[in-house]
Design a protein around this motif. Structure first.
Motif, PDB file in Angstrom:
ATOM      1  N   SER A 103      49.520  24.773  41.148  1.00 27.67           N
ATOM      2  CA  SER A 103      48.201  25.402  41.120  1.00 27.67           C
ATOM      3  C   SER A 103      47.128  24.457  41.655  1.00 27.67           C
ATOM      4  N   TRP A 104      47.378  23.139  41.567  1.00 26.13           N
ATOM      5  CA  TRP A 104      46.411  22.191  42.132  1.00 26.13           C
ATOM      6  C   TRP A 104      46.320  22.363  43.648  1.00 26.13           C
ATOM      7  N   LEU A 105      47.479  22.452  44.254  1.00 18.46           N
ATOM      8  CA  LEU A 105      47.525  22.621  45.701  1.00 18.46           C
ATOM      9  C   LEU A 105      46.833  23.919  46.099  1.00 18.46           C
ATOM     10  N   LYS A 106      47.155  24.991  45.368  1.00 17.48           N
ATOM     11  CA  LYS A 106      46.588  26.286  45.718  1.00 17.48           C
ATOM     12  C   LYS A 106      45.088  26.322  45.504  1.00 17.48           C
ATOM     13  N   SER A 107      44.618  25.725  44.387  1.00 15.58           N
ATOM     14  CA  SER A 107      43.182  25.809  44.153  1.00 15.58           C
ATOM     15  C   SER A 107      42.405  24.899  45.096  1.00 15.58           C
ATOM     16  N   SER A 108      43.014  23.796  45.565  1.00 14.35           N
ATOM     17  CA  SER A 108      42.268  23.008  46.547  1.00 14.35           C
ATOM     18  C   SER A 108      42.204  23.733  47.886  1.00 14.35           C
ATOM     19  N   TYR A 110      42.040  26.884  48.161  1.00 10.09           N
ATOM     20  CA  TYR A 110      41.056  27.944  47.935  1.00 10.09           C
ATOM     21  C   TYR A 110      39.660  27.478  48.340  1.00 10.09           C
ATOM     22  N   GLY A 111      39.319  26.227  48.042  1.00  7.94           N
ATOM     23  CA  GLY A 111      38.019  25.708  48.432  1.00  7.94           C
ATOM     24  C   GLY A 111      37.995  25.175  49.864  1.00  7.94           C
ATOM     25  N   LEU A 112      39.142  24.713  50.321  1.00  9.32           N
ATOM     26  CA  LEU A 112      39.219  24.082  51.635  1.00  9.32           C
ATOM     27  C   LEU A 112      39.120  25.082  52.774  1.00  9.32           C
ATOM     28  N   ARG A 113      39.766  26.219  52.608  1.00  6.84           N
ATOM     29  CA  ARG A 113      39.829  27.186  53.707  1.00  6.84           C
ATOM     30  C   ARG A 113      38.455  27.719  54.117  1.00  6.84           C
ATOM     31  N   PRO A 114      37.589  28.117  53.158  1.00  8.13           N
ATOM     32  CA  PRO A 114      36.264  28.573  53.608  1.00  8.13           C
ATOM     33  C   PRO A 114      35.459  27.471  54.297  1.00  8.13           C
ATOM     34  N   VAL A 115      35.633  26.210  53.872  1.00  9.41           N
ATOM     35  CA  VAL A 115      34.944  25.111  54.563  1.00  9.41           C
ATOM     36  C   VAL A 115      35.451  25.016  56.013  1.00  9.41           C
ATOM     37  N   THR A 116      36.760  25.162  56.179  1.00 12.24           N
ATOM     38  CA  THR A 116      37.342  25.163  57.519  1.00 12.24           C
ATOM     39  C   THR A 116      36.715  26.260  58.373  1.00 12.24           C
ATOM     40  N   THR A 117      36.603  27.459  57.778  1.00  8.79           N
ATOM     41  CA  THR A 117      35.981  28.570  58.500  1.00  8.79           C
ATOM     42  C   THR A 117      34.553  28.216  58.904  1.00  8.79           C
ATOM     43  N   GLY A 118      33.805  27.614  57.956  1.00  6.34           N
ATOM     44  CA  GLY A 118      32.433  27.205  58.249  1.00  6.34           C
ATOM     45  C   GLY A 118      32.373  26.217  59.405  1.00  6.34           C
TER      46      GLY A 118
ATOM     47  N   CYS B 184      35.638  21.184  45.069  1.00  7.33           N
ATOM     48  CA  CYS B 184      35.037  22.423  44.574  1.00  7.33           C
ATOM     49  C   CYS B 184      36.101  23.467  44.260  1.00  7.33           C
ATOM     50  N   GLY B 185      37.078  23.590  45.168  1.00  2.00           N
ATOM     51  CA  GLY B 185      38.135  24.571  44.954  1.00  2.00           C
ATOM     52  C   GLY B 185      38.810  24.369  43.611  1.00  2.00           C
ATOM     53  N   ILE B 186      39.190  23.135  43.353  1.00  2.00           N
ATOM     54  CA  ILE B 186      39.875  22.837  42.096  1.00  2.00           C
ATOM     55  C   ILE B 186      38.953  23.127  40.909  1.00  2.00           C
ATOM     56  N   ALA B 187      37.674  22.678  41.030  1.00  2.00           N
ATOM     57  CA  ALA B 187      36.727  22.864  39.930  1.00  2.00           C
ATOM     58  C   ALA B 187      36.478  24.347  39.654  1.00  2.00           C
ATOM     59  N   VAL B 188      36.220  25.100  40.725  1.00  2.00           N
ATOM     60  CA  VAL B 188      35.904  26.514  40.544  1.00  2.00           C
ATOM     61  C   VAL B 188      37.052  27.267  39.882  1.00  2.00           C
ATOM     62  N   ARG B 194      38.936  29.163  32.785  1.00  2.00           N
ATOM     63  CA  ARG B 194      38.443  28.940  31.426  1.00  2.00           C
ATOM     64  C   ARG B 194      37.616  30.124  30.950  1.00  2.00           C
ATOM     65  N   LEU B 195      36.866  30.716  31.893  1.00  2.00           N
ATOM     66  CA  LEU B 195      36.053  31.880  31.556  1.00  2.00           C
ATOM     67  C   LEU B 195      36.899  33.149  31.441  1.00  2.00           C
ATOM     68  N   GLY B 196      38.167  33.009  31.757  1.00  2.00           N
ATOM     69  CA  GLY B 196      39.052  34.155  31.641  1.00  2.00           C
ATOM     70  C   GLY B 196      38.982  35.102  32.818  1.00  2.00           C
ATOM     71  N   LEU B 197      38.503  34.614  33.975  1.00  4.83           N
ATOM     72  CA  LEU B 197      38.412  35.478  35.155  1.00  4.83           C
ATOM     73  C   LEU B 197      39.702  35.376  35.971  1.00  4.83           C
ATOM     74  N   GLN B 198      40.052  36.481  36.566  1.00  5.17           N
ATOM     75  CA  GLN B 198      41.209  36.480  37.458  1.00  5.17           C
ATOM     76  C   GLN B 198      40.780  36.010  38.845  1.00  5.17           C
ATOM     77  N   VAL B 199      41.495  35.060  39.427  1.00  5.46           N
ATOM     78  CA  VAL B 199      41.152  34.623  40.775  1.00  5.46           C
ATOM     79  C   VAL B 199      42.356  34.806  41.691  1.00  5.46           C
ATOM     80  N   LYS B 200      42.083  35.431  42.803  1.00  8.69           N
ATOM     81  CA  LYS B 200      43.136  35.557  43.796  1.00  8.69           C
ATOM     82  C   LYS B 200      43.024  34.336  44.713  1.00  8.69           C
ATOM     83  N   MET B 201      44.057  33.519  44.773  1.00 11.73           N
ATOM     84  CA  MET B 201      43.940  32.261  45.517  1.00 11.73           C
ATOM     85  C   MET B 201      44.515  32.345  46.918  1.00 11.73           C
TER      86      MET B 201
END
Lengths: 176, 217
Positions: A103-108, A110-118, B184-188, B194-201
Motif C-alpha cells: 500500500s505504500w507503493l500504491k499510495s505514493s 497516487y500522489g506522484l501520477r498527478p504531479v507527473t501530469t502537471g 503527499c500521496g502517502i499522507a493523503v 483514518r477518516l474511514g473514506l474509501q480511496v481508489k488508488m
C-alpha cells in the motif's frame, strides 16, 4: 564537465517516473540554469529527440550531452539517465512478489501520477510560450496553428508521432 | 528473479555468456522498432520474449508491465531490465539495457550530427521551428493520456492543477514537486483511511494484460 552531466542525469533519471515527457521540464530547468543550452536550443533538442525511436527522455539526455560535450558527453548523459532505473528495477525485481500489493507503493504513486501530469502540462505550456521579451508575432501564431492542427490529427486519426513531426516540419518549411 | 541455477561450472559459465549475448541481441533488434518509445515497445517485447524465445510465460506480462510502469525511467528500458534480470541476474539486466539503448543512441547522435551540420540552412531552421508545433501537440496528447489514469478524484485533480500553477509562478525546481507528490500521496491516503473514506488508488482498466498501443509515455 562530464561528471556534472553524469550527476545531473543521475538525478533526473532517479525521478523520471512516468518516463518521457514529464522529465522535459526537469532537464530544461537544469540545462538552462547551468547555461549549457538556451531555451530555444533546448526546444530544438526535444524536437530532434522526438524523431528518434525510444524514450524521449533518454533521447533528450543523449542530445543534451552531445551538444554540450560531444560524443563522450552523450555517452555519460545516457548512462546517467538509465543507471538509476536499472538499479531500482533490479532491487524491485528481486522484491517484487512482496511489493506487488504494497500500500505504500500504491499510495505514493497516487500522489506522484498527478504531479507527473502537471509536469507534462507545464512542458506543453512552456513550449507554446514565446518567451518574456517576445511579443505576439507571426512565428508564434504559426507555431500554435501547427500545434492545433497536429493535435486534431492525433486525436481524430491517431496518426503516428513520427508522421506528425514530419508533417509539422513540412508545414514549417512552407510557413516560415 | 534469477532462476537460481548454479553458475559455477565452466559449461554453465559458457551458457550464461551465450544467454547474455542473446539478451543483448534480442533487445538490440527491438530497440529501433519503437518510434515514440515506451508502451509501443511492449507488444513487440511480448511477441519476442513470450512467443519466440519462451523466456517468460504469458501471465507474467501483466506483472512486467505494472513493474516497468511504476519504476522511474522509460517503460521499454525498464521492461528490458526486468527480463534481463529474470533470465541472467544483474549481468543480464545490464546487457539487455545496453542492447535496447544502443540503437537509439546511435540514431540520436546521427540525427544530431546532421542537424548541427545543416543548422544554418534556412529550410532546416524552418522545419525545426515547425516541429516545435508538432512537439506541443505530442506533449498535450501525452498529458491527456497520463491524466486518464492519474486523475482519479478531486485530490488528484487539485494536485495536478497545483503542480502546473507552482511551476508557472514560483520557479521551484521540479524535483521538489515530485518528492512532495510522493509524500503527499502517502499522507493523503493515510488520512483518508483514518477518516474511514474509501480511496481508489488505481484505475483497473489500464493494467490489463494487453494494453492498447500507447506512444506517448
Amino acid at each position: 564537465m562530464y561528471w556534472d552531466l553524469f550527476m545531473m542525469f543521475i538525478r533526473v533519471g532517479l525521478v523520471s517516473f512516468g518516463g518521457g515527457y514529464a522529465v522535459i521540464p526537469i532537464i530544461q530547468h537544469e540545462v538552462t540554469e547551468k547555461g549549457w543550452l538556451t531555451s530555444a536550443e533546448f526546444q530544438q533538442t526535444v524536437a530532434l529527440a522526438g524523431m528518434a525511436p525510444g524514450s524521449i527522455a533518454t533521447n533528450a539526455a543523449t542530445l543534451v550531452g552531445y551538444r554540450t560535450a560531444g560524443y563522450i558527453g552523450a555517452a555519460v548523459s545516457t548512462a546517467g539517465m538509465i543507471l538509476p532505473s536499472l538499479v531500482v528495477i533490479v532491487v524491485l525485481s528481486a522484491l517484487f512478489y512482496r511489493l506487488n500489493d504494497n500500500s505504500w507503493l500504491k499510495s505514493s504513486l497516487y500522489g506522484l501520477r498527478p504531479v507527473t501530469t502537471g509536469l507534462i502540462i507545464y512542458a506543453a505550456i512552456h513550449f507554446g510560450y514565446p518567451g518574456e521579451n517576445v511579443g505576439i508575432n507571426w512565428v508564434w501564431i504559426a507555431t500554435l496553428l501547427i500545434g492545433g492542427v497536429c493535435l486534431f490529427l492525433l486525436f481524430k486519426y491517431k496518426l503516428h508521432p513520427l508522421l506528425i513531426l514530419i508533417a509539422a516540419g513540412a508545414a514549417g518549411i512552407i510557413l516560415f | 528473479m534469477p532462476d537460481g541455477k548454479d553458475k559455477g561450472g565452466i559449461k554453465n559459465l559458457k551458457e550464461h555468456f551465450i544467454l547474455l549475448i542473446q539478451l543483448f541481441w534480442t533487445f538490440f533488434c527491438i530497440g529501433p522498432s519503437t518510434f515514440g518509445g515506451g508502451y509501443a515497445m511492449l507488444p513487440i517485447i511480448e511477441r519476442e520474449v513470450v512467443n519466440k524465445k519462451k523466456w517468460m510465460q504469458e501471465d507474467e506480462i501483466g506483472e512486467l508491465i505494472s513493474l516497468a510502469g511504476s519504476a522511474p525511467g522509460g517503460v521499454g528500458v525498464n521492461a528490458a531490465a526486468i527480463i534481463g534480470h529474470r533470465k541472467a541476474g544483474i549481468a543480464g539486466a545490464v546487457s539487455a539495457v545496453i542492447g535496447v539503448t544502443c540503437p537509439t543512441f546511435l540514431i540520436v547522435i546521427l540525427i544530431s550530427a546532421f542537424a548541427i551540420l545543416f543548422r544554418n540552412y534556412p529550410k532546416v531552421e524552418a522545419a525545426l521551428k515547425g516541429m516545435n508545433g508538432g512537439i506541443i501537440a505530442l506533449i498535450i496528447m501525452a498529458a491527456y493520456r497520463t491524466a486518464r489514469y492519474s486523475i482519479l478524484d478531486t485530490t488528484t485533480a487539485i494536485t495536478a492543477i497545483a503542480t502546473v500553477a507552482v511551476l508557472l509562478f514560483a520557479g521551484i525546481h521540479p524535483l521538489y514537486l515530485i518528492v512532495s507528490g510522493l509524500i503527499c500521496g502517502i499522507a493523503v491516503i493515510r488520512i483518508k483511511k483514518r477518516l474511514g473514506l474509501q480511496v481508489k488508488m488505481e484505475k483497473e482498466a489500464v493494467t490489463g494484460n494487453h494494453p492498447e498501443l500507447e506512444y506517448y509515455i
